[in-house]
Design a protein around this motif. Structure first.
Motif: not given
Length: 670
Positions: A12-17, A55-63, A66-80
């Protein structure tokens, strides 16, 4: 086992983010490419705060990156730019989590409940926004060739992220709470209030269109009353929704070049102003809504406490009014504050014993023997004066109780905070008990008097029999008869003495206490010499004259001194110290200290009761009861305490100090 329970919140948090990242990526402003609305940092901050103990807090922090880069690139933002934004979102969420763990309720994962929580949330948001902006700026300068740095742009990004945490973070907390099944302020809302909430949104939509559809008039301030209206009249969840919707409206209008803030030529300054404006409106609305919620909570608690206090007061009033014992509370001036019906009946003045009336001797208070009591002698007056007031039997005789009633006054001081003390008086009718006791003691006195004649006969004939059997073995049995007769005479004399102390007419006069004590001491020294016992050592201090019955006072001193001598341990040389000192209310306190084995604390009141005898004692059990009766008939008190200077006992009693000219002469001569 916990994986199935932990996966749904993560998803749920990943989808909302991801939605927040994609939506924010489409709000670029001007040629700089700065994002006008960035809800992702608010969602990330709450996500990490809620998952702090997961117990999954570090995995969630790593997400998050990853979700930031994926979302921005999908929206047309440059990679840098996407790579520069990813660590900024992660650092901002981490800083918020650490700060919220120390400042916010539930480590930042609980909804806001008061104004203090809002200020703490803003502080955490400022720290997170500052850290994210500095990280974003450093990454942009390193990775993006077109990244332009300016103080106004950095300030605008900080304010943007603060607003995002404040508005979208509050909205995320609300969503989390709603998913958990809580409906704060939304259940039980009347239809009229729902209609008013709809009107608030409709009027706000029209007002924002009117203000931001033109660019010439800077009239954004007219929207502040709408934020106040929404905060005062709508539930807090709808206030948050109102802030989210119309903050996005204001920012979107400005991003597209409409509204009073779009007229500013400097893009970075325009962005800073509109972000600050949106933050002020959101802060005002949330502050008012949370203050209202806090006030409503306090009012509800106050009403609940008032209802509980009323119920307890009603219950207590019922209990007090149903008591057969009287109960009264007097203030520091001696006036009645509260009394139950039984108190009025026992005092014989149901209509006059009311609140505000002083409970004084004019109500017909007397000693049990009929001696009038003054106000200063009443136990509650003595307690208010700071004295120790033992339970006292008082004869009440007035127009309502012409036959008289003996009532026991039990008094206790009542401290009410820093104010003056009150006293609680409990009245207990002891008329029947005293009548029964008096009849029993009168009967015992008559029996004792009647038994003395045959006892004298027994003693006389035993002496004759002893003379006739002199030199024969049976004479030892005659001696046993004589010893038993002597014990019987001692007991009967004690009964007669108690009857005299109880019923005899007092004949008080000025008594030279020093002379009387000296005479009693000499008699005890002579007695020790005649019996071959170790003579007691007496230390006599200052002894002022008293107003007392000389016969009863001698008996009082003899009984107390003999009691001290009887309580001596084996092989201990008797030592007694006798002195006096002034006491309140014109009394004199006489102290008799000894080096006896002492009296256990639990028996220091019991020893003054009738027929109390210690194991192995040769007394008749009436000596100290006689002392108590003598002292009380003179208006004093008696008590036994531990010797403060050594092992043993201190007997202290009070008597009226000498008031005559002869007494003053004696006192001056000592």
């Amino acid at each position: 086992m916990r994986l199935p329970m932990a996966v749904p919140p993560v998803v749920g948090f990943a989808a909302l983010y991801l939605i927040a990242v994609v939506a924010g990526a489409r709000t670029t402003m001007g040629d700089s490419g700065a994002l006008m609305i960035w809800p992702a940092i608010g969602v990330a901050a709450i996500w990490m705060a809620v998952s702090r103990e997961s117990r999954w807090r570090w995995a969630e922090l790593a997400a998050v990156p990853l979700l930031t880069v994926a979302g921005l690139i999908a929206a047309g933002t440059g990679v840098p730019s996407a790579l520069a934004e990813a660590p900024a979102a992660t650092v901002g969420a981490l800083v918020f989590t650490v700060a919220a763990g120390r400042r916010l309720p539930g480590d930042g994962g609980a909804p806001l409940s008061n104004l203090l929580d809002l200020w703490r949330l803003m502080l955490c948001a400022v720290l997170a926004a500052t850290a994210a902006t500095l990280t974003r700026t450093a990454g942009g300068l390193l990775l993006a060739e077109t990244w332009a740095f300016s103080p106004a742009a950095v300030a605008a990004l900080i304010v943007r992220d603060v607003v995002a945490v404040l508005v979208f973070g509050s909205a995320t907390l609300l969503i989390v709470d709603l998913v958990r099944g809580h409906r704060h302020g939304l259940t039980g809302l009347p239809t009229a209030r729902w209609l008013e909430c709809g009107a608030v949104f409709a009027v706000s939509a029209a007002a924002y269109w009117a203000v931001f559809s033109q660019e010439k008039l800077p009239i954004g301030f007219v929207l502040i009353p709408l934020a106040v209206w929404a905060a005062i009249r709508m539930p807090t969840p709808l206030v948050i929704l109102h802030a989210v919707v119309f903050s996005c409206v204001a920012l979107s209008y400005t991003r597209t070049g409409h509204g009073p803030y779009a007229a500013v030529q400097d893009t970075d300054l325009s962005m800073l102003l509109i972000q600050f404006y949106a933050g002020v409106l959101a802060s005002v609305g949330l502050a008012l809504a949370l203050s209202r919620d806090e006030r409503d909570t306090l009012i509800q608690r106050l009403q609940t406490s008032e209802e509980e206090a009323t119920d307890k007061a009603t219950m207590m009033t019922t209990v007090v009014n149903s008591m057969t014992e009287g109960l009264a509370i007097l203030d520091h001036t001696g006036r009645l504050v509260l009394r139950n019906p039984a108190a009025g009946r026992l005092l014989g003045a149901v209509h006059t014993v009311t609140g505000g009336v002083a409970l004084g001797s004019d109500h017909g208070f007397f000693q049990p023997d009929g001696t009038p009591l003054t106000d200063a002698e009443l136990p509650h007056v003595r307690a208010l004066a700071g004295e120790e007031a033992a339970p006292m039997d008082i004869l009440i005789r007035n127009s309502a109780v012409p036959e008289g009633r003996v009532v026991r006054f039990n008094v206790a001081r009542l401290a009410l905070g820093a104010g003056p003390s009150h006293v609680v008086v409990v009245f207990h009718d002891v008329t029947a008990d005293r009548r029964h006791r008096d009849e029993l003691m009168s009967f015992a006195g008559r029996v004792a008097h009647n038994l003395l004649n045959p006892l004298t006969t027994i003693e006389g004939w035993s002496e004759v029999l002893e003379q006739e059997l002199a030199g024969y073995q049976p004479v030892e049995r005659v001696e046993r008869i004589q010893r038993a007769a002597a014990r019987m005479r001692t007991f009967l004399n004690g009964l007669l003495s108690y009857t005299a102390a109880r019923d005899g007419k007092l004949m008080p006069t000025t008594v030279n206490l020093a002379l009387l004590v000296g005479d009693v001491i000499n008699s005890r020294l002579d007695q020790a010499e005649s019996t071959g016992a170790a003579p007691p050592y007496f230390e006599v201090g200052r002894l002022d004259p008293v107003e007392a019955d000389p016969v009863l006072l001698r008996q009082l001193l003899e009984n107390l001194i003999d009691n001290s001598l009887r309580m001596m341990g084996p092989g201990v040389g008797p030592y007694l110290a006798i002195s006096c000192q002034p006491a309140p209310n014109g009394l004199l306190r006489i102290d008799i200290l000894d080096n006896s084995v002492g009296i256990p604390p639990g028996k220091r009141h019991e020893i003054f009761t009738n027929f109390h005898r210690e194991k192995g004692s040769a007394s008749n059990g009436l000596e100290l009861a006689i002392c108590k009766r003598i002292v009380e008939r003179h208006g004093g008190t008696i008590e036994a305490t531990a010797n403060p200077y050594a092992t043993g006992t201190r007997m202290s009693f009070t008597l009226p100090a000498g008031r005559s000219a002869y007494a003053r002469t004696l006192a001056a001569s000592q």
